[in-house]
Design a protein around this motif. Structure first.
Motif, mmCIF file in Angstrom:
data_model
loop_
_atom_site.group_PDB
_atom_site.id
_atom_site.type_symbol
_atom_site.label_atom_id
_atom_site.label_comp_id
_atom_site.label_asym_id
_atom_site.label_seq_id
_atom_site.Cartn_x
_atom_site.Cartn_y
_atom_site.Cartn_z
ATOM 1 N N GLU A 48 0.810 -1.228 0.000
ATOM 2 C CA GLU A 48 0.000 0.000 0.000
ATOM 3 C C GLU A 48 0.838 1.271 0.000
ATOM 4 O OE1 GLU A 48 -3.771 -1.883 2.542
ATOM 5 O OE2 GLU A 48 -2.133 -0.835 3.564
ATOM 6 N N LEU A 49 2.136 1.152 0.174
ATOM 7 C CA LEU A 49 2.972 2.334 0.353
ATOM 8 C C LEU A 49 2.972 3.243 -0.871
ATOM 9 C CD1 LEU A 49 6.065 0.826 2.236
ATOM 10 C CD2 LEU A 49 4.315 2.366 3.157
ATOM 11 N N VAL A 50 3.120 2.671 -2.061
ATOM 12 C CA VAL A 50 3.215 3.500 -3.271
ATOM 13 C C VAL A 50 1.903 4.222 -3.561
ATOM 14 C CG1 VAL A 50 3.541 3.475 -5.770
ATOM 15 C CG2 VAL A 50 5.107 2.207 -4.293
ATOM 16 N N PRO A 51 0.759 3.524 -3.653
ATOM 17 C CA PRO A 51 -0.476 4.272 -3.910
ATOM 18 C C PRO A 51 -0.800 5.271 -2.803
ATOM 19 C CG PRO A 51 -0.989 1.991 -3.339
ATOM 20 C CD PRO A 51 0.487 2.065 -3.576
ATOM 21 N N ALA A 52 -0.520 4.920 -1.547
ATOM 22 C CA ALA A 52 -0.811 5.836 -0.438
ATOM 23 C C ALA A 52 0.048 7.093 -0.525
ATOM 24 C CB ALA A 52 -0.577 5.125 0.896
ATOM 25 N N MET A 53 1.310 6.952 -0.957
ATOM 26 C CA MET A 53 2.185 8.117 -1.103
ATOM 27 C C MET A 53 1.583 9.120 -2.080
ATOM 28 S SD MET A 53 6.058 8.217 -2.662
ATOM 29 C CE MET A 53 5.463 7.599 -4.246
ATOM 30 N N HIS A 54 1.058 8.620 -3.202
ATOM 31 C CA HIS A 54 0.477 9.514 -4.198
ATOM 32 C C HIS A 54 -0.863 10.076 -3.735
ATOM 33 C CE1 HIS A 54 3.539 8.838 -7.209
ATOM 34 N NE2 HIS A 54 3.446 7.539 -7.020
ATOM 35 N N LEU A 55 -1.648 9.293 -3.018
ATOM 36 C CA LEU A 55 -2.914 9.797 -2.489
ATOM 37 C C LEU A 55 -2.660 10.882 -1.444
ATOM 38 C CD1 LEU A 55 -4.875 6.440 -2.162
ATOM 39 C CD2 LEU A 55 -5.425 8.326 -3.698
ATOM 40 N N GLU A 56 -1.638 10.707 -0.637
ATOM 41 C CA GLU A 56 -1.275 11.755 0.330
ATOM 42 C C GLU A 56 -0.939 13.051 -0.387
ATOM 43 O OE1 GLU A 56 2.623 12.964 2.860
ATOM 44 O OE2 GLU A 56 2.069 10.834 2.909
ATOM 45 N N ASN A 57 -0.130 12.960 -1.417
ATOM 46 C CA ASN A 57 0.252 14.146 -2.173
ATOM 47 C C ASN A 57 -0.962 14.830 -2.785
ATOM 48 O OD1 ASN A 57 2.219 15.947 -3.368
ATOM 49 N ND2 ASN A 57 1.753 14.950 -5.323
ATOM 50 N N TRP A 304 -7.991 -1.052 -3.649
ATOM 51 C CA TRP A 304 -8.914 0.065 -3.443
ATOM 52 C C TRP A 304 -8.191 1.401 -3.553
ATOM 53 C CZ3 TRP A 304 -13.979 -0.735 -3.561
ATOM 54 C CH2 TRP A 304 -14.460 -2.012 -3.297
ATOM 55 N N LEU A 305 -6.930 1.447 -3.116
ATOM 56 C CA LEU A 305 -6.159 2.686 -3.217
ATOM 57 C C LEU A 305 -5.784 2.969 -4.671
ATOM 58 C CD1 LEU A 305 -3.807 2.291 -0.116
ATOM 59 C CD2 LEU A 305 -6.084 3.334 -0.255
ATOM 60 N N TRP A 306 -5.423 1.939 -5.418
ATOM 61 C CA TRP A 306 -5.123 2.121 -6.835
ATOM 62 C C TRP A 306 -6.365 2.577 -7.598
ATOM 63 C CZ3 TRP A 306 -0.511 2.884 -8.398
ATOM 64 C CH2 TRP A 306 0.583 2.218 -7.845
ATOM 65 N N ARG A 307 -7.505 2.025 -7.228
ATOM 66 C CA ARG A 307 -8.738 2.420 -7.905
ATOM 67 C C ARG A 307 -9.097 3.870 -7.585
ATOM 68 N NH1 ARG A 307 -14.478 -0.603 -6.865
ATOM 69 N NH2 ARG A 307 -15.777 1.214 -7.249
ATOM 70 N N ALA A 308 -8.846 4.313 -6.349
ATOM 71 C CA ALA A 308 -9.066 5.714 -5.999
ATOM 72 C C ALA A 308 -8.174 6.623 -6.841
ATOM 73 C CB ALA A 308 -8.805 5.942 -4.515
#
Length: 343
Positions: A48-57, A304-308
């Motif tokens: 989850e680290l990579v998609p979460a990093m971009h969602l945070e940004n 789910w994070l990638w889909r977001a």
């Protein structure tokens, strides 16, 4: 937004209270999600680290700017996150209309632009309906929906339980069709009713399954950005073309050719894509995402994070396509919308 009546909320397909409510709307949730990620308050698995990093940004910067001129920040953060397919347009002052300049020796004197002229122009960009998805922009959505002239765009229809009837809510067989998760029946205008159907042209790409039954990840990591995969690059223009043809036909047959309805439909679609990104994160949390005691026992929650991320990406592509006039123009070769025509 919290004071909007149920009747008025239904007029825009329940989009105001669901998304813009200042306490529990989806856009507020996205802002808080970005803050929690920034301050390491959410447990993440390695996947989850990579998609979460971009969602945070995206969400920390996208919704955390209290400046009313938020559009520049929104466009900046999406450029930093995604390598988009559609070429970016010039800056806001070059996009809509012309900032008036003083003429000096037959040339534009850019230094002669007053501060008030610049600020007023930037404000007009921020309030433009395709960009207006900030936390305070529910009024512009309501005004836009009420400004349509054709009665089919303002008169309400009974949805018969097909409120959320998108392509992603259908299973098609050779002889029959299954529909699921269609929402509650309601009374709402046709443009609002069409929201889920039209947004699903793009949203469904985030739900394509691979050979293992998992959702396809639409991005590759390249130079710190998310770049669409080769398969996505081929599919996306086809989806845009199909979307344009469909909107052409809807405008001709349902709205008497009123071209202003295009802007309203696209506004609904862009807003719903951001809203669905919030839905994906809510689902991720419900299934144990972010909870150290639960998430390590669940598999593939990162989907789910990638889909977001895909929903946010698609919304930005639509804005660029609008600004470059690639999604708001009538399509060549499909003007004859009769069954015998070239559709």
């Amino acid at each position: 937004a919290e004071d909007v009546s149920d009747t008025m909320n239904d007029f825009v397909g329940k989009a105001i209270l669901k998304n813009f409510h200042p306490d529990h709307g989806r856009f507020v949730m996205l802002r808080q999600f970005g803050r929690d990620l920034r301050h390491d308050k959410i447990h993440l698995t390695e996947e989850e680290l990579v998609p979460a990093m971009h969602l945070e940004n995206l969400f920390y910067n996208h919704f955390d700017n209290e400046d009313e001129f938020c559009v520049g920040e929104i466009r900046k953060v999406t450029r930093e996150t995604f390598a988009l397919l559609t070429e970016d347009v010039p800056g806001p002052s070059d996009t809509f209309g012309v900032v008036r300049c003083n003429e000096v020796n037959g040339r534009d004197d850019r230094a002669g632009i007053s501060l008030s002229q610049t600020l007023n122009h930037r404000r007009s960009i921020c309030e433009h309906p395709i960009f207006a998805n900030g936390l305070s922009q529910w009024q512009s959505l309501l005004e836009l929906s009420l400004s349509m002239k054709h009665p089919n765009a303002t008169n309400r229809v009974w949805t018969c339980g097909l409120t959320d009837g998108g392509l992603h809510n259908l299973f098609l067989g050779e002889e029959q069709m299954w529909a699921f998760d269609l929402g509650e029946p309601s009374l709402e205008p046709i443009p609002a009713f069409l929201t889920k159907f039209l947004m699903s042209f793009f949203h469904a790409l985030g739900m394509e399954e691979d050979e293992k039954g998992d959702w396809v990840v639409r991005f590759e990591q390249a130079e710190g950005k998310l770049r669409p995969t080769e398969a996505t690059k081929k599919l996306f223009p086809q989806i845009v073309h199909s979307f344009n043809i469909t909107v052409d036909r809807l405008i001709k047959e349902l709205f008497g050719g009123e071209e202003e309805v295009r802007t309203l439909l696209l506004r609904y679609v862009v807003t719903q894509l951001i809203s669905d990104a919030a839905f994906c994160i809510e689902k991720w949390k419900t299934k144990g995402g972010g909870d150290e005691s639960r998430s390590d026992h669940q598999k593939h929650l990162e989907k789910w994070l990638w889909r977001a991320l895909w929903d946010v990406y698609a919304s930005e592509e639509l804005r660029r396509l609008y600004l470059t006039r690639l999604i708001m123009v009538k399509q060549r070769g499909v003007r004859d919308l009769a069954l015998s025509g070239n559709i």
